[in-house]
Design a protein around this motif. Structure first.
Motif, PDB file in Angstrom:
ATOM      1  N   CYS A  61     -10.823 -52.169 -26.330  1.00  0.00           N
ATOM      2  CA  CYS A  61     -11.366 -51.703 -27.624  1.00  0.00           C
ATOM      3  C   CYS A  61     -12.384 -52.680 -28.208  1.00  0.00           C
ATOM      4  CB  CYS A  61     -10.240 -51.437 -28.617  1.00  0.00           C
ATOM      5  SG  CYS A  61      -9.478 -52.930 -29.277  1.00  0.00           S
ATOM      6  N   CYS A  83     -11.097 -57.935 -26.854  1.00  0.00           N
ATOM      7  CA  CYS A  83     -10.274 -57.017 -26.073  1.00  0.00           C
ATOM      8  C   CYS A  83     -11.140 -56.249 -25.082  1.00  0.00           C
ATOM      9  CB  CYS A  83      -9.565 -56.044 -27.009  1.00  0.00           C
ATOM     10  SG  CYS A  83      -8.582 -54.826 -26.131  1.00  0.00           S
ATOM     11  N   CYS A 140      -3.592 -57.344 -27.513  1.00  0.00           N
ATOM     12  CA  CYS A 140      -4.490 -56.872 -28.553  1.00  0.00           C
ATOM     13  C   CYS A 140      -3.674 -56.276 -29.694  1.00  0.00           C
ATOM     14  CB  CYS A 140      -5.441 -55.817 -27.983  1.00  0.00           C
ATOM     15  SG  CYS A 140      -6.562 -55.144 -29.225  1.00  0.00           S
TER      16      CYS A 140
HETATM   17 ZN    ZN Z   1      -7.763 -53.653 -27.949  1.00  0.00          ZN
END
Ligand code: ZN
Length: 61
Positions: free
Chosen positions: A40, A37, A15
């Protein structure tokens, strides 16, 4: 007509937002995908590179 299930392979990508390593199962032979991701939830476009497994990632949108 029978549907042949294509074998899956692991696309591993980092990420760009939080640095987490993500893994996505994609059908063998595919070289581009999108994923989110798992920590997040940033969406990324991922693209296969010369090295198997580790894919290049860039933020999407
Ligand atoms: Zn992330």
């Amino acid at each position: 007509m029978a549907t042949m299930a294509r074998p899956l392979m692991t696309a591993e990508w980092i990420c760009t937002h939080c640095g987490a390593t993500n893994r996505k199962l994609v059908p063998e032979g595919v070289s581009r995908a999108t994923d989110e991701c798992y920590t997040c939830h940033a969406k990324h476009e991922i693209e296969a590179e010369a090295r198997p497994v580790r894919w290049k990632s860039r933020p999407k949108g």
